[in-house]
Design an enzyme around this catalytic site. Sequence first.
Site, PDB file in Angstrom:
ATOM      1  N   GLY A  97       0.802  -1.217   0.000  1.00 51.06           N
ATOM      2  CA  GLY A  97       0.000   0.000   0.000  1.00 51.06           C
ATOM      3  C   GLY A  97       0.831   1.262   0.000  1.00 51.06           C
ATOM      4  O   GLY A  97       0.311   2.355   0.246  1.00 51.06           O
ATOM      5  N   HIS A 127       7.049  18.712   3.982  1.00 50.06           N
ATOM      6  CA  HIS A 127       7.582  17.652   3.121  1.00 50.06           C
ATOM      7  C   HIS A 127       6.746  16.383   3.307  1.00 50.06           C
ATOM      8  O   HIS A 127       6.460  15.987   4.443  1.00 50.06           O
ATOM      9  CB  HIS A 127       9.043  17.378   3.484  1.00 50.06           C
ATOM     10  CG  HIS A 127       9.781  16.542   2.485  1.00 50.06           C
ATOM     11  ND1 HIS A 127       9.558  15.200   2.318  1.00 50.06           N
ATOM     12  CD2 HIS A 127      10.772  16.876   1.597  1.00 50.06           C
ATOM     13  CE1 HIS A 127      10.355  14.730   1.381  1.00 50.06           C
ATOM     14  NE2 HIS A 127      11.111  15.728   0.917  1.00 50.06           N
ATOM     15  N   ASP A 130       9.387  13.696   5.121  1.00 51.61           N
ATOM     16  CA  ASP A 130      10.050  14.142   6.346  1.00 51.61           C
ATOM     17  C   ASP A 130       9.074  14.623   7.406  1.00 51.61           C
ATOM     18  O   ASP A 130       9.361  14.505   8.610  1.00 51.61           O
ATOM     19  CB  ASP A 130      11.044  15.268   6.025  1.00 51.61           C
ATOM     20  CG  ASP A 130      12.171  14.810   5.122  1.00 51.61           C
ATOM     21  OD1 ASP A 130      12.421  13.587   5.065  1.00 51.61           O
ATOM     22  OD2 ASP A 130      12.794  15.673   4.472  1.00 51.61           O
ATOM     23  N   THR A 185     -38.779 -30.846   7.164  1.00 43.46           N
ATOM     24  CA  THR A 185     -37.376 -31.245   7.237  1.00 43.46           C
ATOM     25  C   THR A 185     -37.065 -32.063   5.993  1.00 43.46           C
ATOM     26  O   THR A 185     -37.924 -32.796   5.505  1.00 43.46           O
ATOM     27  CB  THR A 185     -37.094 -32.080   8.503  1.00 43.46           C
ATOM     28  OG1 THR A 185     -37.932 -33.256   8.485  1.00 43.46           O
ATOM     29  CG2 THR A 185     -37.368 -31.291   9.777  1.00 43.46           C
ATOM     30  N   HIS A 186     -35.856 -31.923   5.475  1.00 43.20           N
ATOM     31  CA  HIS A 186     -35.479 -32.581   4.211  1.00 43.20           C
ATOM     32  C   HIS A 186     -36.392 -32.138   3.067  1.00 43.20           C
ATOM     33  O   HIS A 186     -36.564 -32.874   2.090  1.00 43.20           O
ATOM     34  CB  HIS A 186     -35.520 -34.108   4.339  1.00 43.20           C
ATOM     35  CG  HIS A 186     -34.696 -34.651   5.465  1.00 43.20           C
ATOM     36  ND1 HIS A 186     -33.374 -35.006   5.330  1.00 43.20           N
ATOM     37  CD2 HIS A 186     -35.015 -34.887   6.769  1.00 43.20           C
ATOM     38  CE1 HIS A 186     -32.914 -35.452   6.483  1.00 43.20           C
ATOM     39  NE2 HIS A 186     -33.887 -35.377   7.379  1.00 43.20           N
ATOM     40  N   SER A 316     -41.169 -10.609 -15.236  1.00 45.24           N
ATOM     41  CA  SER A 316     -40.778 -11.260 -16.487  1.00 45.24           C
ATOM     42  C   SER A 316     -41.012 -10.342 -17.667  1.00 45.24           C
ATOM     43  O   SER A 316     -41.983  -9.581 -17.700  1.00 45.24           O
ATOM     44  CB  SER A 316     -41.573 -12.556 -16.679  1.00 45.24           C
ATOM     45  OG  SER A 316     -41.308 -13.131 -17.941  1.00 45.24           O
ATOM     46  N   SER A 317     -40.106 -10.437 -18.651  1.00 44.63           N
ATOM     47  CA  SER A 317     -40.264  -9.654 -19.874  1.00 44.63           C
ATOM     48  C   SER A 317     -41.145 -10.366 -20.887  1.00 44.63           C
ATOM     49  O   SER A 317     -41.481  -9.798 -21.921  1.00 44.63           O
ATOM     50  CB  SER A 317     -38.888  -9.373 -20.489  1.00 44.63           C
ATOM     51  OG  SER A 317     -38.240 -10.605 -20.810  1.00 44.63           O
TER      52      SER A 317
END
Length: 464
Positions: A97, A127, A130, A185-186, A316-317
């Site tokens: 970075g 600066h 610096d 379930t399932h 839907s189109s």
Amino acid sequence: MSRTETDSLGTIEVPDDAYWGAQTQRSLENFAIGGQRMPLAVIHALALIKKAAARVNDHLGELPPEVARLIEQAADEVLAGRHDEHFPLVVWQTGSGTQTNMNVNEVIAGRANELAGNPRGGKSPVHPNDHVNRAQSSNDSFPTAMHIAAAKAVHEQLLPAIAELSGGLAEQSARHASLVKTGRTHLMDATPITFGQELSAFVAQLDYAERAIRAALPAVYQLAQGGTAVGTGLNAPKGFADAIAAEIAAESGLPFVAAPNKFAALAGHEPLVILSGALKSLAVALMKIANDLRLLGSGPRAGFAEVKLPANEPGSSIMPGKVNPTQCEALSMLACQVMGNDSTISFAASQGHLQLNVFKPVIVYNLLESIRLLADGCRNFNKHCVAGLEPDAQRMADLLERGLMLVTALNPHIGYDKAAEIAKKAYAEGTTLRAAALQLGYLDEAQFDEWVRPEQMLEAGHHG
């Protein structure tokens, strides 16, 4: 129009109206890759670091007070978003970075010099290395910015959004606490449940994910700043790490502290990997919620059709009148993206070599994208789907009445085998459980009506 700026490689022309300097310009020219700009959250986090560093360096006698004030003033302008257009660099740059860190150093120095009455840019009286970068390295500043940006995004965006969605689901759960329906379930019929109970599971799943995210934050609050180049703290004054962490905490309102081991803070990114994993857990929960509501809303005549999802737009189109579960689809797609981002983050974090991980930009880019997607997704889903959710009570009642698994209530009274025989007979002959039970002679009408009561099959302790 352009001006001439210099760095250790020589001179280069920079646009006259740009606050940045030579190193940013070189990065622009040498890394024209993709369009993924470094997130502004990272830029603003770096500006916060520069402001805090100027203040600490002033207090420690490392900077002239007038230079420190100019840096703080310019950094405040960056934090306010006044110079966002001066941070053009992309994510695909040096893995530490450094180019973005220097972009921030140069912009702050360039603006500070202008505030001092000099031409835009340059290196005097402020600066970029610096003064603005005093007692810092990109190697500790950038990971510090990663942590600041991530923590702020979680607190300001994600946690409130989770609370909104959780609150919306909890409200719907309470509203429909007594609406009995078929459990599954399932994907097969099971014993009864209320719609409120079904929704309460979603609330609990969000709570688990939120707790995981909050549990990840203390490590994210630990900052690499003060480790400088390799973790030793070379060129940083004594006490700098703790002082700048305290300054950042005070400015941000978050409990940031100095990381106890700066070597790990530069070379590894475990805190962000853990946070990303927690974000993935939220994505997993959101995927489940979206898929369940999509199933329950399927139809309207050839599906479950137990829930009416809000119609946000024509679906839907080609098929007139069709309405699709678009909010569920959008949420599930962003959940996929977050899971993919987690894989990228995990692999990138594993690629640290010796004293420095050099995949930092791609880690923070994907992490912040995940946070943003999850936050936006939670809010949008609550507003445009959960708030307008309507169960079809009659449809639920019809399916419940026809359900075969109500026979489970007979187990304690006639045993599993006879109960199973009743269910199989009812299914094979297309009749009701009541009719099948009476035909087999295992119980009379009064017993069936007493023992098979869906509203009493919703909690532990019921035996018909």
